[in-house]
Structure formats: C-alpha cells, structure tokens
Design a protein around this motif. Structure first.
Motif, PDB file in Angstrom:
ATOM      1  N   ALA A 202       2.816 -11.036   6.679  1.00 56.09           N
ATOM      2  CA  ALA A 202       3.031  -9.655   6.211  1.00 56.09           C
ATOM      3  C   ALA A 202       2.567  -9.507   4.763  1.00 56.09           C
ATOM      4  CB  ALA A 202       4.496  -9.268   6.358  1.00 56.09           C
ATOM      5  N   ASN A 203       2.831 -10.506   3.940  1.00 56.49           N
ATOM      6  CA  ASN A 203       2.380 -10.444   2.542  1.00 56.49           C
ATOM      7  C   ASN A 203       0.858 -10.406   2.451  1.00 56.49           C
ATOM      8  OD1 ASN A 203       4.608 -10.367   0.684  1.00 56.49           O
ATOM      9  ND2 ASN A 203       5.239 -12.289   1.599  1.00 56.49           N
ATOM     10  N   LEU A 204       0.217 -11.260   3.264  1.00 51.30           N
ATOM     11  CA  LEU A 204      -1.244 -11.308   3.271  1.00 51.30           C
ATOM     12  C   LEU A 204      -1.820  -9.966   3.728  1.00 51.30           C
ATOM     13  CD1 LEU A 204      -3.662 -13.249   2.914  1.00 51.30           C
ATOM     14  CD2 LEU A 204      -3.363 -13.953   5.303  1.00 51.30           C
ATOM     15  N   LEU A 205      -1.211  -9.429   4.783  1.00 50.72           N
ATOM     16  CA  LEU A 205      -1.682  -8.163   5.342  1.00 50.72           C
ATOM     17  C   LEU A 205      -1.562  -7.038   4.302  1.00 50.72           C
ATOM     18  CD1 LEU A 205      -0.736  -6.983   8.947  1.00 50.72           C
ATOM     19  CD2 LEU A 205      -1.245  -5.397   7.107  1.00 50.72           C
ATOM     20  N   SER A 206      -0.375  -6.960   3.678  1.00 52.99           N
ATOM     21  CA  SER A 206      -0.153  -5.896   2.681  1.00 52.99           C
ATOM     22  C   SER A 206      -1.091  -6.044   1.495  1.00 52.99           C
ATOM     23  CB  SER A 206       1.291  -5.939   2.181  1.00 52.99           C
ATOM     24  OG  SER A 206       2.149  -5.446   3.161  1.00 52.99           O
ATOM     25  N   SER A 207      -1.368  -7.282   1.114  1.00 52.56           N
ATOM     26  CA  SER A 207      -2.168  -7.482  -0.104  1.00 52.56           C
ATOM     27  C   SER A 207      -3.601  -6.999   0.080  1.00 52.56           C
ATOM     28  CB  SER A 207      -2.174  -8.964  -0.502  1.00 52.56           C
ATOM     29  OG  SER A 207      -3.016  -9.692   0.364  1.00 52.56           O
ATOM     30  N   GLU A 208      -4.097  -6.998   1.326  1.00 52.61           N
ATOM     31  CA  GLU A 208      -5.468  -6.536   1.554  1.00 52.61           C
ATOM     32  C   GLU A 208      -5.518  -5.095   2.036  1.00 52.61           C
ATOM     33  OE1 GLU A 208      -7.420  -9.391   4.121  1.00 52.61           O
ATOM     34  OE2 GLU A 208      -7.411 -10.930   2.568  1.00 52.61           O
ATOM     35  N   HIS A 209      -4.527  -4.698   2.833  1.00 51.48           N
ATOM     36  CA  HIS A 209      -4.529  -3.337   3.379  1.00 51.48           C
ATOM     37  C   HIS A 209      -3.879  -2.337   2.431  1.00 51.48           C
ATOM     38  CE1 HIS A 209      -2.986   0.116   5.576  1.00 51.48           C
ATOM     39  NE2 HIS A 209      -3.926  -0.098   6.471  1.00 51.48           N
ATOM     40  N   GLY A 210      -2.743  -2.732   1.820  1.00 49.27           N
ATOM     41  CA  GLY A 210      -2.021  -1.817   0.938  1.00 49.27           C
ATOM     42  C   GLY A 210      -0.785  -1.218   1.564  1.00 49.27           C
ATOM     43  N   LYS A 211      -0.559  -1.403   2.873  1.00 49.31           N
ATOM     44  CA  LYS A 211       0.658  -0.836   3.463  1.00 49.31           C
ATOM     45  C   LYS A 211       1.867  -1.632   2.991  1.00 49.31           C
ATOM     46  CE  LYS A 211      -0.799  -1.302   7.877  1.00 49.31           C
ATOM     47  NZ  LYS A 211      -0.807  -1.236   9.355  1.00 49.31           N
ATOM     48  N   VAL A 212       3.038  -0.995   2.976  1.00 46.73           N
ATOM     49  CA  VAL A 212       4.232  -1.667   2.455  1.00 46.73           C
ATOM     50  C   VAL A 212       4.646  -2.802   3.403  1.00 46.73           C
ATOM     51  CG1 VAL A 212       5.011   0.319   1.113  1.00 46.73           C
ATOM     52  CG2 VAL A 212       5.765   0.077   3.489  1.00 46.73           C
ATOM     53  N   ILE A 213       5.358  -3.783   2.854  1.00 41.69           N
ATOM     54  CA  ILE A 213       5.649  -5.008   3.612  1.00 41.69           C
ATOM     55  C   ILE A 213       6.364  -4.710   4.937  1.00 41.69           C
ATOM     56  CG2 ILE A 213       6.925  -7.203   3.562  1.00 41.69           C
ATOM     57  CD1 ILE A 213       4.767  -7.423   1.544  1.00 41.69           C
TER      58      ILE A 213
END
Ligand code: NAD
Length: 498
Positions: free
Chosen positions: A83-94
């Motif tokens: 989830a952290n990796l996803l948010s860091s590239e996409h920008g959606k909240v955790i």
C-alpha cells in the motif's frame, strides 16, 4: 536514482535503452525511472512463458488453487509495504491503496475455487452408447495492459484468472506507477508459481504494439482510456487474438426527489472526489430530478465539499491526495476552464490549491459545477479528476435518458426510496453496471465487471465466470462406446441422435 525493471523468468530484465520518469505526486519530483522495453524484451518473456506454460497447464487445478491460497496470504502479510509503494507512485491515500489491493485479492479468492468452475459439462446417453462432455482449456500465453489508476486491483483481476486457468501471463503495467505489479509477480513466485508463468514487461506504446503483434500471445486484456482501448481492440483482433478492452467512463448519479439527501451527499463526496476522481467508477455527474431537488442537494453539497481534506497520501486524515502527474493536473484544470467557458456555473473552484510544504505536489481542490448541459464538451468527455458536474433533469424520463445516450456506459447509480422507480431504471438504462443507492457499483469478484458502449470493446467482462470464459477455450468431446451389436447406420448421412 531507483530503477524499476522488468520481471522476466523470475528475475530482472536486460539493460534498458529507454526510461520513463516515475513521479512522487505528493512533491512533484521524479522518484524513479522505469525501463521502457521493446520487442526484444518481450521476446525473452514469451520464450520463458512458452517453456513454462505446458507444465503449468498440466498441473491439476487443485494444486494451481493452492498457489492462489499461498499468494493471498503473502499479499495480506505484505499489505502495508504494498500500500505504501502504491500510494507513493499513484498518490491515492493509504487506506484507498489498501482497498485497491483488497478488491484485487477478492478475485484471487475467487481463483482459489478454480477447480469448481473448471469442471465442465457432461451429458450421459446423448445417443446410443454416446456421452458428451466439455472441458475448458487454457489459451496458452495471455497478456494484460493496465492503467495507472488501479495498479494492484486491475493486474490482479487479469493475472489471477489467467493463471488459475492454466495460462502463462505477461503484464505491461502503466509506466506511471509500475512498481506494484513487479512486487505482485515476485510474491506469486514466493507462493510457488513456476518462473515464467507471471512476468512483467515495462514500457509504453512500443511495448503495447509488440504485445499486440506477437503471434505467440493468444489473448490480450486491456484497461485504459477509450481511444487506446479501441486501438488495442482493433489491432489485437486483426492479429487474430482474443481481446477485451475496457475504456473510459462518465458515470451519472440520478437523485430522485424522495432520496435521502444526507446519504446522497455522503455517497457523492466519496464517489466523486475519492482517489481525486481518478476512478473509472467515480460519479462525476449528478442528476437531480426537479429544480427543488437540485437546490436542496446543492445547498447540502457545498459545505460537504468545502469540508473535504486534501492531503498527502500518507496523511491518515486526508480524504484524497494528489493526481498522478503534472500533465494530468494540467488536463483536469483545463477541463475546469472549458466548463466555465461553455457557460456552466462554477460553484466551488478547486484550481490553484496549494498544500503547505508540498507546493509542487499535483493537488487539485474539489470542484463543483451546476447547470451543466448535455451539449457541453466538458459533459461529453471524461475529466478524470475531482470535479463534480450537476446536470438538472426535469423528470425521471429525462434523467434516465442522460446516461443512456452518453457515449460511455460503464456505471450508473440511482438514489431513491421508490422501489418501482429503481426497478424501472435498472431494467431500462443503457449502461453496464447499475447501483441502486450504491454510488460505486463495482460488482463483487464472483460476479463480473464490464461497461457498455465506448466503455468496453469486446464481448467478455473481467473476472467471475466471464473472466474464466475469456481466458479459456471450450473443447467438447462426443464419445461412443458401442455394445458390439450392429448399428446399421449410414456413414454418409450427417449423424443425428434420432
Ligand atoms: P491510458 O489509456 O493512457 O493507458 C492505459 C495503458 O495503455 C497503459 O498501460 C499505457 O502504457 C498504454 N498506452 C498509453 N498510450 C498508448 C498508445 N498510444 N498506444 C498503445 N498503448 C498506450 O489510461 P490511463 O490514463 O493509464 O488510465 C485512465 C483511463 O483508464 C481512464 O480513461 C479510465 O476511465 C480508464 N479505466 C477504465 C476502467 C474500466 O474498467 N472501464 C478501469 C480503470 C480505468
């Protein structure tokens, strides 16, 4: 700088000739570079897939399902990191990233039951001494081409069903947030999947074209914007492939005069602005029926929208984060200007939003328009940002006609307490997925996901039994075991069962 590579045959790919920037949307900086592969990279993945797929297809379905069980447990164990990796590239909240992963995992749960859905059909005694049965066999090698907005869920929709049914699967993620699919492929190997069955090739149009033209790839599943979906569908089909290509959307929420408006406002806030509106099942158009409903709704919507908190993706209090890139931010703000120029009433303006300490981040505040009309290009086209457009309808029939006539037909919702109106609406609306007092009607994994009109090209949906049909071909066997007595039949006449 961090480099994001392909994942071929269980490991990284060759040195890349071209790279793409992967941004940190919270700060507007480049945080990594992704390899942009070509036909030679794809060829390596295809060769690995060809070598591995026959043994995987011959692995009994129960053992294939066990890999899915292991994989599900591993993804759950790594949820925070993913989830952290996803948010860091996409920008959606955790929390939203966890939802993205969880909705994908629900398809993996469906795939844990794959032995059951692959059982086939059987007719005993279809003729004298004749039995007929069918089996579903994998296609061989399948590919998935995915958009930026669900970098876990959509790869999992495709890879789960393709792999569980015995195919080798190659995924080409969005070049804007390409890391999560690589981590998922690594976890598949850790779960016991043989190397070569789930691989990732990174790239842009060059890689997409290589996939569409490769003769060893039998099927392509695509999700992205409609023009590209149409292109992928046509080129893939011309190359003899099975293709499903999901496109863009402009989902409407119809609000009947009897709806619970507090509930509607709550639902609309999440469905229009959650994930910064970057969802194909977002609700960017609200259609109140009657001016009185529109005025009451608007009065409640304004304070609710103004109370939304926009923040960085790791801010647990934030309702939504930045959009994915500076280019996308400029595009969304361009649509806001177009909507003003076309004569709509700007009620809440989200442009120029600056987050203290993150002034270069790709943030857009929530935006509300009233008196949008169907002739406006900003109504006809997908904006894909935190922008809600209100289109007033005088009556139910007009409201019903708006989503029905729109070029997109992904999802739609009606808010009402009237069962008859809801029932009529669901039966008559010309849209693929309908919510009744449900703002984001993404069907559960054992049902099936797919829109109509320019929201989908091809005729099978994602996941559920439609997904199983897409990733398999049916073989039907007619078996005769004569009892030894003469049958006296005439071999020159088409056989019938009499
Ligand atoms: P996109 O069409 O820009 O990209 C999707 C994929 O196509 C990416 O992997 C990209 O690398 C590739 N691509 C981009 N340009 C290409 C070209 N010229 N030729 C060949 N391939 C190309 O979409 P996006 O911006 O990543 O995602 C947002 C879009 O996806 C929105 O329109 C949204 O509605 C849609 N979407 C639809 C669904 C659905 O199920 N209907 C689900 C999610 C997103």
């Amino acid at each position: 700088m961090r480099q994001i590579d392909h994942f071929i045959s269980g490991g990284a790919g060759a040195a890349a000739k071209r790279f793409g920037d992967v941004f940190d949307p919270n700060n507007g900086t480049v945080q990594a570079q992704v390899a942009l592969g070509d036909a030679a990279v794809l060829e390596r993945a295809v060769q690995a897939a060809l070598a591995a797929q026959p043994a995987w297809a011959a692995t009994n379905p129960q053992r294939r399902a066990r890999v899915m069980f292991n994989f599900k447990a591993l993804v759950e164990a790594n949820m925070d990191e993913l989830a952290n990796l996803l948010s860091s590239e996409h920008g959606k909240v955790i929390a939203d990233s966890k939802g993205d992963i969880q909705r994908g995992l629900e398809v993996i749960e469906f795939c844990c039951g794959i032995p059951h859905v692959l059982k086939g059909e059987y007719t005993q005694g279809a003729g004298p001494g004749i039995d007929v049965y069918s089996m579903r066999q994998p296609l061989g090698i399948g590919a998935g081409i995915t958009p930026f907005n669900f970098p876990a869920m959509i790869p999992l929709w495709m890879s789960g069903v393709a792999i569980a049914t015995g195919n080798a699967f190659i995924i080409k993620p969005s070049e804007r947030d390409p890391s999560v699919p690589v981590r998922l492929a690594e976890l598949f190997i850790e779960a016991g999947l043989p190397e070569g069955i789930c691989q990732v090739v990174q790239g842009d149009k060059e890689m997409v074209d290589a996939i569409l033209d490769h003769p060893a790839i039998s099927a392509v599943s695509f999700v992205g914007s409609s023009d590209i979906a149409h292109y992928v569908y046509q080129r893939g089909v011309a190359a003899g492939k099975r293709v499903q290509a999901m496109g863009g959307a402009k989902n409407h929420g119809i609000v009947m005069p009897d709806a619970d408006l507090d509930q509607v406002v709550n639902d609309l806030a999440g469905a229009a602005f959650g994930s910064a509106g970057e969802r194909c099942m977002a609700l960017p158009v609200v259609v109140p029926v009657g001016d009185e409903t529109a005025d009451r709704l608007k009065a409640k919507l304004i304070p609710a929208i103004e109370a939304l908190k926009v923040g960085i993706s790791t801010d647990a209090e934030a309702h939504y984060g930045p959009v994915v890139t500076a280019a996308h931010k400029a595009k969304v703000e361009g649509w806001i200007q177009t909507c003003i120029d076309e004569g709509a009433e700007l009620v809440v303006d989200g442009r120029g939003f600056k987050l203290q300490g993150h002034e270069e981040g790709f943030f857009i505040g929530p935006t509300l328009f009233d008196r949008v009309t169907t002739d406006m290009s900003s109504y006809k086209e997908e904006i894909f940002g935190p922008v809600l457009q209100m289109v007033r309808a005088p009556d139910f029939e007009t409201a019903l006609s708006l989503p029905s006539k729109h070029q997109y037909g992904n999802g739609v919702a009606i808010f009402t307490r009237n069962g008859h109106a809801a029932r009529e609406f669901a039966a008559r609306v010309n849209v693929g997925m309908v919510g009744i007092n449900v703002p984001i009607p993404v069907p559960v994994a054992y049902h099936t996901f797919g829109g109509w009109k320019r929201s989908a090209f091809g005729d099978t949906n994602q996941h559920g039994m439609e997904g199983v049909k897409f990733w398999t071909k049916v073989k039907t066997i007619t078996a005769r075991w004569p009892d030894g007595s003469p049958d006296g039949g005439n071999a020159f006449v088409i056989p019938t069962m009499g």
